[in-house]
Design a protein around this motif. Structure first.
Motif, PDB file in Angstrom:
ATOM      1  N   GLY A 561       9.435  -6.103  -8.586  1.00  0.00           N
ATOM      2  CA  GLY A 561       8.337  -6.706  -7.859  1.00  0.00           C
ATOM      3  C   GLY A 561       8.406  -6.538  -6.357  1.00  0.00           C
ATOM      4  O   GLY A 561       7.749  -7.287  -5.606  1.00  0.00           O
ATOM      5  N   ASN A 562       9.165  -5.582  -5.876  1.00  0.00           N
ATOM      6  CA  ASN A 562       9.340  -5.384  -4.432  1.00  0.00           C
ATOM      7  C   ASN A 562       8.339  -4.361  -3.905  1.00  0.00           C
ATOM      8  O   ASN A 562       7.997  -3.396  -4.591  1.00  0.00           O
ATOM      9  CB  ASN A 562      10.771  -4.936  -4.136  1.00  0.00           C
ATOM     10  CG  ASN A 562      11.786  -5.972  -4.570  1.00  0.00           C
ATOM     11  OD1 ASN A 562      11.932  -7.004  -3.932  1.00  0.00           O
ATOM     12  ND2 ASN A 562      12.488  -5.700  -5.675  1.00  0.00           N
ATOM     13  N   LYS A 563       7.896  -4.568  -2.665  1.00  0.00           N
ATOM     14  CA  LYS A 563       6.924  -3.670  -2.038  1.00  0.00           C
ATOM     15  C   LYS A 563       7.525  -3.060  -0.778  1.00  0.00           C
ATOM     16  O   LYS A 563       8.062  -3.772   0.067  1.00  0.00           O
ATOM     17  CB  LYS A 563       5.652  -4.434  -1.698  1.00  0.00           C
ATOM     18  CG  LYS A 563       4.928  -4.988  -2.925  1.00  0.00           C
ATOM     19  CD  LYS A 563       3.680  -5.765  -2.526  1.00  0.00           C
ATOM     20  CE  LYS A 563       2.982  -6.320  -3.766  1.00  0.00           C
ATOM     21  NZ  LYS A 563       1.767  -7.106  -3.406  1.00  0.00           N
ATOM     22  N   ILE A 564       7.409  -1.748  -0.682  1.00  0.00           N
ATOM     23  CA  ILE A 564       7.917  -0.999   0.471  1.00  0.00           C
ATOM     24  C   ILE A 564       6.733  -0.384   1.205  1.00  0.00           C
ATOM     25  O   ILE A 564       5.921   0.325   0.609  1.00  0.00           O
ATOM     26  CB  ILE A 564       8.895   0.100   0.021  1.00  0.00           C
ATOM     27  CG1 ILE A 564      10.059  -0.507  -0.774  1.00  0.00           C
ATOM     28  CG2 ILE A 564       9.409   0.885   1.224  1.00  0.00           C
ATOM     29  CD1 ILE A 564      10.887   0.516  -1.525  1.00  0.00           C
ATOM     30  N   GLN A 565       6.648  -0.668   2.478  1.00  0.00           N
ATOM     31  CA  GLN A 565       5.601  -0.101   3.318  1.00  0.00           C
ATOM     32  C   GLN A 565       6.268   0.741   4.402  1.00  0.00           C
ATOM     33  O   GLN A 565       7.086   0.234   5.173  1.00  0.00           O
ATOM     34  CB  GLN A 565       4.763  -1.205   3.956  1.00  0.00           C
ATOM     35  CG  GLN A 565       3.549  -0.712   4.714  1.00  0.00           C
ATOM     36  CD  GLN A 565       2.462  -0.156   3.806  1.00  0.00           C
ATOM     37  OE1 GLN A 565       2.198  -0.715   2.739  1.00  0.00           O
ATOM     38  NE2 GLN A 565       1.851   0.951   4.204  1.00  0.00           N
ATOM     39  N   THR A 566       5.940   2.010   4.465  1.00  0.00           N
ATOM     40  CA  THR A 566       6.581   2.892   5.434  1.00  0.00           C
ATOM     41  C   THR A 566       5.773   2.947   6.733  1.00  0.00           C
ATOM     42  O   THR A 566       4.562   2.738   6.740  1.00  0.00           O
ATOM     43  CB  THR A 566       6.742   4.310   4.864  1.00  0.00           C
ATOM     44  OG1 THR A 566       5.466   4.857   4.579  1.00  0.00           O
ATOM     45  CG2 THR A 566       7.586   4.280   3.610  1.00  0.00           C
ATOM     46  N   ASN A 567       6.473   3.234   7.832  1.00  0.00           N
ATOM     47  CA  ASN A 567       5.825   3.370   9.129  1.00  0.00           C
ATOM     48  C   ASN A 567       6.511   4.464   9.935  1.00  0.00           C
ATOM     49  O   ASN A 567       7.509   5.044   9.506  1.00  0.00           O
ATOM     50  CB  ASN A 567       5.827   2.033   9.885  1.00  0.00           C
ATOM     51  CG  ASN A 567       7.230   1.528  10.196  1.00  0.00           C
ATOM     52  OD1 ASN A 567       8.029   2.200  10.854  1.00  0.00           O
ATOM     53  ND2 ASN A 567       7.555   0.316   9.717  1.00  0.00           N
ATOM     54  N   LYS A 568       5.974   4.757  11.113  1.00  0.00           N
ATOM     55  CA  LYS A 568       6.512   5.809  11.974  1.00  0.00           C
ATOM     56  C   LYS A 568       6.995   5.243  13.308  1.00  0.00           C
ATOM     57  O   LYS A 568       7.033   5.940  14.317  1.00  0.00           O
ATOM     58  CB  LYS A 568       5.429   6.863  12.239  1.00  0.00           C
ATOM     59  CG  LYS A 568       4.881   7.525  10.991  1.00  0.00           C
ATOM     60  CD  LYS A 568       5.929   8.395  10.312  1.00  0.00           C
ATOM     61  CE  LYS A 568       5.332   9.141   9.133  1.00  0.00           C
ATOM     62  NZ  LYS A 568       6.355   9.986   8.440  1.00  0.00           N
ATOM     63  N   GLU A 569       7.409   3.957  13.310  1.00  0.00           N
ATOM     64  CA  GLU A 569       7.778   3.324  14.574  1.00  0.00           C
ATOM     65  C   GLU A 569       9.057   3.904  15.173  1.00  0.00           C
ATOM     66  O   GLU A 569       9.246   3.858  16.389  1.00  0.00           O
ATOM     67  CB  GLU A 569       7.900   1.813  14.373  1.00  0.00           C
ATOM     68  CG  GLU A 569       6.562   1.154  14.052  1.00  0.00           C
ATOM     69  CD  GLU A 569       6.615  -0.351  14.031  1.00  0.00           C
ATOM     70  OE1 GLU A 569       7.477  -0.921  14.744  1.00  0.00           O
ATOM     71  OE2 GLU A 569       5.814  -0.969  13.310  1.00  0.00           O
ATOM     72  N   TYR A 570       9.952   4.411  14.327  1.00  0.00           N
ATOM     73  CA  TYR A 570      11.145   5.106  14.790  1.00  0.00           C
ATOM     74  C   TYR A 570      11.312   6.346  13.922  1.00  0.00           C
ATOM     75  O   TYR A 570      10.837   6.390  12.772  1.00  0.00           O
ATOM     76  CB  TYR A 570      12.390   4.230  14.665  1.00  0.00           C
ATOM     77  CG  TYR A 570      12.341   2.925  15.417  1.00  0.00           C
ATOM     78  CD1 TYR A 570      12.575   2.876  16.786  1.00  0.00           C
ATOM     79  CD2 TYR A 570      12.072   1.728  14.761  1.00  0.00           C
ATOM     80  CE1 TYR A 570      12.538   1.674  17.483  1.00  0.00           C
ATOM     81  CE2 TYR A 570      12.030   0.519  15.447  1.00  0.00           C
ATOM     82  CZ  TYR A 570      12.264   0.496  16.806  1.00  0.00           C
ATOM     83  OH  TYR A 570      12.219  -0.687  17.489  1.00  0.00           O
ATOM     84  N   PRO A 571      12.030   7.351  14.386  1.00  0.00           N
ATOM     85  CA  PRO A 571      12.318   8.511  13.531  1.00  0.00           C
ATOM     86  C   PRO A 571      13.401   8.176  12.506  1.00  0.00           C
ATOM     87  O   PRO A 571      14.332   7.411  12.786  1.00  0.00           O
ATOM     88  CB  PRO A 571      12.817   9.566  14.516  1.00  0.00           C
ATOM     89  CG  PRO A 571      13.363   8.781  15.671  1.00  0.00           C
ATOM     90  CD  PRO A 571      12.519   7.545  15.774  1.00  0.00           C
ATOM     91  N   ALA A 572      13.258   8.723  11.314  1.00  0.00           N
ATOM     92  CA  ALA A 572      14.303   8.545  10.302  1.00  0.00           C
ATOM     93  C   ALA A 572      15.594   9.195  10.799  1.00  0.00           C
ATOM     94  O   ALA A 572      15.570  10.298  11.333  1.00  0.00           O
ATOM     95  CB  ALA A 572      13.868   9.157   8.982  1.00  0.00           C
ATOM     96  N   PHE A 573      16.712   8.510  10.617  1.00  0.00           N
ATOM     97  CA  PHE A 573      17.970   9.040  11.152  1.00  0.00           C
ATOM     98  C   PHE A 573      19.176   8.775  10.268  1.00  0.00           C
ATOM     99  O   PHE A 573      20.239   9.368  10.461  1.00  0.00           O
ATOM    100  CB  PHE A 573      18.245   8.418  12.529  1.00  0.00           C
ATOM    101  CG  PHE A 573      18.865   7.045  12.480  1.00  0.00           C
ATOM    102  CD1 PHE A 573      20.203   6.856  12.805  1.00  0.00           C
ATOM    103  CD2 PHE A 573      18.132   5.939  12.077  1.00  0.00           C
ATOM    104  CE1 PHE A 573      20.793   5.602  12.750  1.00  0.00           C
ATOM    105  CE2 PHE A 573      18.700   4.684  12.019  1.00  0.00           C
ATOM    106  CZ  PHE A 573      20.032   4.514  12.367  1.00  0.00           C
ATOM    107  N   HIS A 574      19.057   7.879   9.292  1.00  0.00           N
ATOM    108  CA  HIS A 574      20.230   7.432   8.551  1.00  0.00           C
ATOM    109  C   HIS A 574      20.810   8.564   7.708  1.00  0.00           C
ATOM    110  O   HIS A 574      20.082   9.389   7.151  1.00  0.00           O
ATOM    111  CB  HIS A 574      19.850   6.255   7.648  1.00  0.00           C
ATOM    112  CG  HIS A 574      20.998   5.391   7.257  1.00  0.00           C
ATOM    113  ND1 HIS A 574      21.935   5.771   6.329  1.00  0.00           N
ATOM    114  CD2 HIS A 574      21.367   4.158   7.678  1.00  0.00           C
ATOM    115  CE1 HIS A 574      22.835   4.805   6.186  1.00  0.00           C
ATOM    116  NE2 HIS A 574      22.512   3.811   6.996  1.00  0.00           N
ATOM    117  N   SER A 575      22.123   8.599   7.600  1.00  0.00           N
ATOM    118  CA  SER A 575      22.798   9.634   6.812  1.00  0.00           C
ATOM    119  C   SER A 575      22.533   9.480   5.316  1.00  0.00           C
ATOM    120  O   SER A 575      22.608  10.453   4.560  1.00  0.00           O
ATOM    121  CB  SER A 575      24.306   9.606   7.075  1.00  0.00           C
ATOM    122  OG  SER A 575      24.846   8.338   6.755  1.00  0.00           O
ATOM    123  N   ASN A 576      22.243   8.261   4.889  1.00  0.00           N
ATOM    124  CA  ASN A 576      21.880   8.023   3.496  1.00  0.00           C
ATOM    125  C   ASN A 576      20.392   8.352   3.322  1.00  0.00           C
ATOM    126  O   ASN A 576      19.533   7.639   3.835  1.00  0.00           O
ATOM    127  CB  ASN A 576      22.156   6.573   3.124  1.00  0.00           C
ATOM    128  CG  ASN A 576      21.721   6.231   1.708  1.00  0.00           C
ATOM    129  OD1 ASN A 576      21.422   7.116   0.899  1.00  0.00           O
ATOM    130  ND2 ASN A 576      21.666   4.941   1.404  1.00  0.00           N
TER     131      ASN A 576
END
Length: 603
Positions: A561-576
């Protein structure tokens, strides 16, 4: 039926008799010459009054101490000095204590919006071996914080020098071309820093702990310092930096061996350690507790040097609701026990066991009849058989030494495989583990992580806002190798929370927004599972990057029941690069989750 009625009547009569014997004693501090906004040193006056009150109070009396609204100044002069060993703090002594409530039963401090302002290096409030204590409507702050706030004026990345300006309240001196922050009876050279966006007070994206230029400096003009060997292109003009050391001598509030401790509308605006540290305490209630700034117009960007709240070896229940935790240099809440390491097995019932971490020792660990369990440190596997303490005694070389080592005898014979000569083994005290309710809180703009939970008792994390926690928002950990902080979660529900742009910097254990990360040196040879009974339900994740959930060594994980909303406020950077990354996880229920409104599969 007549016997039951008679018993009720007798019980009622006894209760009325006890009430008649008890008194409510109200002490208005203004009547004793302790008045707000006077600028006088409140420390010796209140210390003397508390001593007098204690001498006139029985265990049946209820004491109410009332402040008037306004500012009260507390200085080290005239303060009591105590030898306190405080979990997860520097074990330097003595501590200079502003207000000590020791061995009181039924005492209430009512602040009416009181502002308690401390000077120098002090432990503002200590609640020692007291029960039924309520602290209400007051705040704790320091006139001269040890954290140095500065603003970047210019940054020449080619030449590698930066000009910064100190905040108006900061006092400093330059000695041998080195910058020192100075205060009331202390001075220090900052060695690290956290960089904040000007205005939003968010921590600068992908910055983490930064090196600060406090060596090879000169004064351009009063309050403006040029650092000649400080290069960091992320520190644009206007960036605000909290420059600090790693010292944490004392929290704002220290609770030791208490019972039924309540905080209502209490704020800690600064402490050189944690905001609130409670150890060996049963039942703690916080409603509207805050480690926070003084509102939107506060010129400071930081609060405490370490965690906002921290609970070590507590039991009963810990309730934190409607709180605000912001700008602290570590987590909003951390709940754990402490593993002792078995160093020697004397016989099949008796061992020698030690505290291992340099910031956790000097206090009791267990009592006769406490239930314990044993863990293999390398694989973090528990032995199924539990045991009970028959006797426990500190081992001291000198009577003045702090407690670091115990001789512990158990009621049942130990399994022969529990042998410290063959492997590292930890002991966990299960009797001193709490249930937790963490609801309706806001955690924002802080360093490291949001909330850490390590208890096998029922834990509810619900309806909280995690807003720009620079590391992961929630961490479920456990470690019998470094921090020696217990233990496994067995029954935890994380539901109806909102996560906004967590994980903007990398810190320890920050593999996803929710990181289930016990420290397991030898995961390959682990056969059992460390955590279990984890439910993550109906949460909202607003994120710029991929990692949502990382889990290691879990038997029983629900993510629905979880909702994920993506945005562009920062660049993706995580190694995972995976939204969901599992290592040794079984019993997964993954259903009805969406990303940007579309159903998503686990892999």
């Amino acid at each position: 039926m007549k016997k039951i009625i008679l018993l009720v009547l007798l019980t009622t009569a006894l209760n009325f008799s006890l009430m008649a014997q008890s008194n409510v004693k109200i002490y208005k501090l203004s009547a004793y010459g302790i008045k707000p906004n006077s600028g006088k040193n409140t420390t010796p006056l209140l210390t003397s009054l508390l001593k007098e009150i204690k001498s006139k109070t029985s265990d049946l009396d209820k004491v109410i101490i009332q402040f008037e609204k306004g500012r009260y100044d507390f200085y080290p002069e005239g303060a009591i000095k105590r030898e306190y060993y405080i979990s997860n703090h520097d074990q330097d002594n003595p501590k200079i204590v502003g207000i000590e409530i020791e061995k009181f039963n039924n005492i209430t401090l009512i602040g009416k919006g009181t502002d308690l302002m401390f000077h120098g290096r002090m432990l503002p409030l200590a609640l020692i071996e007291s029960s039924n204590v309520k602290i209400k409507d007051l705040s704790i702050d320091f006139e001269k914080p040890q954290i140095t706030q500065v603003k970047i004026i210019s940054n020449d990345t080619t030449a590698g020098n930066i000009v910064f300006e100190t905040a108006p309240w900061v006092k400093y001196k330059l000695k041998d071309s080195t910058f020192y922050n100075t205060g009331e009876g202390w001075e220090m050279q900052p060695t690290s820093g956290i960089a904040f966006e000007n205005g939003t007070k968010h921590i600068i994206f992908n910055s983490g702990d930064i090196r600060v230029g406090t060596k090879s400096v000169s004064e351009v003009s009063p309050g403006k310092i040029k650092a000649y060997h400080w290069k960091n292109k992320k520190l644009i003009s206007g960036t605000v930096i909290a420059m600090r050391s790693w010292h944490r001598p004392a929290p704002g509030i220290f609770v030791h061996k208490g019972k039924n401790i309540s905080f209502e509308n209490v704020k800690v605006h600064y402490a050189e350690g944690m905001g609130l540290l409670a150890q060996l305490t049963e039942n703690i209630y916080m409603d509207g507790f805050g480690v926070c700034l003084r509102g939107k117009n506060d010129p400071r960007y930081f609060t405490t040097q370490a965690d906002a709240t921290h609970f070590s070896g507590c039991k009963g229940e810990i309730i934190s609701k409607n709180g605000l935790y912001e700008g602290m240099m570590d987590d909003a809440i951390n709940i754990h026990g402490t593993y002792l390491k078995i160093t020697k097995k004397l016989d099949d019932h008796t061992v020698i066991a030690n505290y291992m971490h340099e910031q956790s020792y000097g206090f009791d660990w267990g009592n006769i009849q406490d239930t314990v369990q044993f863990i293999q440190s390398k694989t973090m596997e528990l032995w199924n058989a539990k045991n009970t303490i028959a006797a426990i005694k500190p081992i001291l070389r000198n009577s003045t030494d702090p407690i670091k080592e115990f001789k512990i005898e158990f009621t049942k014979a130990l399994d022969p495989v529990i042998d410290p000569s063959k492997q590292d083994i930890g002991i966990e005290n299960l009797s001193w583990t709490p249930s937790v309710v963490f609801t309706g809180n806001t955690i924002r703009n802080n360093r490291a992580r949001g909330a850490l939970f390590s208890t096998p008792k029922p834990t509810l994390v619900a309806n909280n806002l995690f807003d720009h926690t620079s590391g992961c928002a929630i961490l479920l950990c456990g470690d019998s190798n470094g921090w020696y902080e217990t233990g496994s979660c067995r029954d935890i529900t994380i539901r109806d929370n909102k996560f906004v742009n967590a994980l903007t910097s990398m810190y320890q254990f920050t593999s996803a927004i929710i990181s289930i990360y016990p420290e397991i040196p030898d995961l390959t040879n682990q056969k059992k599972y460390f955590h279990s009974g984890i439910r993550i339900l109906n949460n909202q994740f607003d994120t710029f990057d991929q990692p949502i959930l990382y889990a290691k060594s879990v038997d029983g994980l629900v993510f629905t029941g979880n909702k994920i909303q993506t945005n562009k406020e920062y660049p993706a950077f995580h190694s995972n690069k995976k939204r969901f990354l599992f290592e040794r996880v079984i019993g997964v229920d993954f259903s009805d989750n969406k990303v940007d409104g579309k159903p998503i599969e686990m892999l």
